[in-house]
Write an enzyme that holds these catalytic residues in place. Structure first.
Site, PDB file in Angstrom:
ATOM      1  CE1 TYR A  57      24.654  24.890 -51.896  1.00 12.52           C
ATOM      2  CE2 TYR A  57      27.043  24.700 -51.734  1.00 12.52           C
ATOM      3  CZ  TYR A  57      25.747  24.692 -52.442  1.00 12.52           C
ATOM      4  OH  TYR A  57      25.942  24.694 -53.823  1.00 12.52           O
ATOM      5  CD  GLN A 190      28.974  24.340 -58.884  1.00 15.34           C
ATOM      6  OE1 GLN A 190      28.352  23.855 -57.911  1.00 15.34           O
ATOM      7  NE2 GLN A 190      29.801  25.049 -58.576  1.00 15.34           N
ATOM      8  NE  ARG A 296      25.875  13.958 -44.451  1.00 16.44           N
ATOM      9  CZ  ARG A 296      25.048  14.583 -43.857  1.00 16.44           C
ATOM     10  NH1 ARG A 296      25.282  15.474 -42.979  1.00 16.44           N
ATOM     11  NH2 ARG A 296      24.032  14.731 -44.774  1.00 16.44           N
TER      12      ARG A 296
END
Length: 328
Positions: A57, A190, A296
């Protein structure tokens, strides 16, 4: 907040866990670092103690932001979940896909989960997260070039060394979970799961329930689609991989938004947003231990965390399931 035991481990996670993919900017069209830090801190203030991140990420950026955000919080009060097995810095293993970094430079991603790579990545993650242990270390994607047993042996070693508390996988099939179980006791898998993507209910959910494995659901809001805020003709930022994805065609957006309209009586009755209702529905499903929800900014983080306050008993979940089956 609700806190739930992960599989058969001694690890307890917040039912709503902060998903830190978007704050890395990669594949999401950028992100603001200061706002990301505030989002994590606001989430923690609401009781969200668990954070899920990954080296991929933002090529380390997300982990670094997480480390910055949790400075000053006692280490045993937060659970750090990160990953390994998706490399952009070497050309080894199984080629996965081409991408670009924040500066627009080309990146080639490889799935690599050899013993040496797993151990190296763990050290890199510890350094970026500024910690001496990881609560849950997960393979990001299966690597066809490395025997599953080899990967599991690496995880067992890291656990013995105290560098990880528990280990899990991401995007594993039931057959892959069974193969891994021959070598190591995994805590979790996951996988993507949402109201509009429920294929795991056929095999993985029954397996998890029978074998006491946790399912960590990612993209429960289908990357924003299930908030109702995305309309036909929506313009995504450059580098946002939702552009062109089958879920974000105008026809599908219209279909999903029509379904979300049928949920509005529920949101009025419970004084919550559509997104909060969707999150609460997700963590109410069988075998789903936690849902990963990104934010965010601080406002989004607080609203996500407060989904836990929505009361949704089994009977009401079943009624919503019938609406899903009818509309979608």
């Amino acid at each position: 907040m609700e806190y739930r035991k992960l599989g058969e481990t001694d690890l307890t996670l917040s039912a709503i866990t902060f998903g830190a993919w978007a704050i890395g900017g990669w594949m999401w069209g950028g992100a603001d670092r200061k706002e990301a830090v505030k989002a994590i801190q606001a989430s923690y203030a609401e009781g969200v103690t668990s954070i899920d991140t990954a080296p991929a990420y933002g090529q380390g950026l997300s982990e670094e932001i997480v480390a910055e955000a949790i400075q000053g919080i006692p280490r045993d009060k937060v659970q750090l979940l990160t990953k390994f097995g998706l490399r952009w810095d070497v050309k080894e293993g199984e080629f996965f896909f081409k991408s670009k970094d924040a500066a627009g430079n080309d990146l080639d991603f490889y799935k690599l989960a050899s013993k040496a790579s797993v151990i190296k990545e763990c050290e890199d993650c510890l350094r970026r997260l500024k910690t001496d242990y990881i609560d849950l270390f997960q393979i990001h994607w299966p690597d066809a070039t490395t025997p599953i047993a080899e990967t599991m042996e690496a995880l067992a070693l890291l656990q013995q060394q105290g560098k990880i508390r528990a280990a899990g996988v991401c995007n594993y099939s039931v057959d892959q979970m069974k193969e891994a179980a021959k070598t190591f006791s995994l805590a979790s898998d996951q996988v993507p799961y949402s109201m509009v993507l429920r294929d795991i209910e056929k095999e993985l959910v029954p397996y998890a329930l029978e074998n006491k494995k946790s399912i960590i659901a990612y993209s429960p809001l289908q990357r924003g689609l299930l908030t109702g805020k995305i309309k036909p003709g929506h313009q995504f930022n450059e580098g946002d991989t939702r552009e062109g994805n089958r879920f974000y065609t105008d026809d599908n957006i219209k279909k999903v938004n029509a379904f979300l309209e049928t949920l509005k009586p529920w949101t009025k009755e419970k004084n919550c947003s559509i997104a909060q209702l969707v999150i609460r529905w997700t963590i109410g499903q069988p075998a789903i231990t936690v849902a990963l929800v990104g934010a965010r900014n601080a406002e989004q983080a607080v609203q996500n965390a407060r989904a836990i306050d929505v009361k949704l008993p089994p009977g009401e979940i079943e009624l919503i399931n019938k609406q899903i089956a009818f509309m979608l």
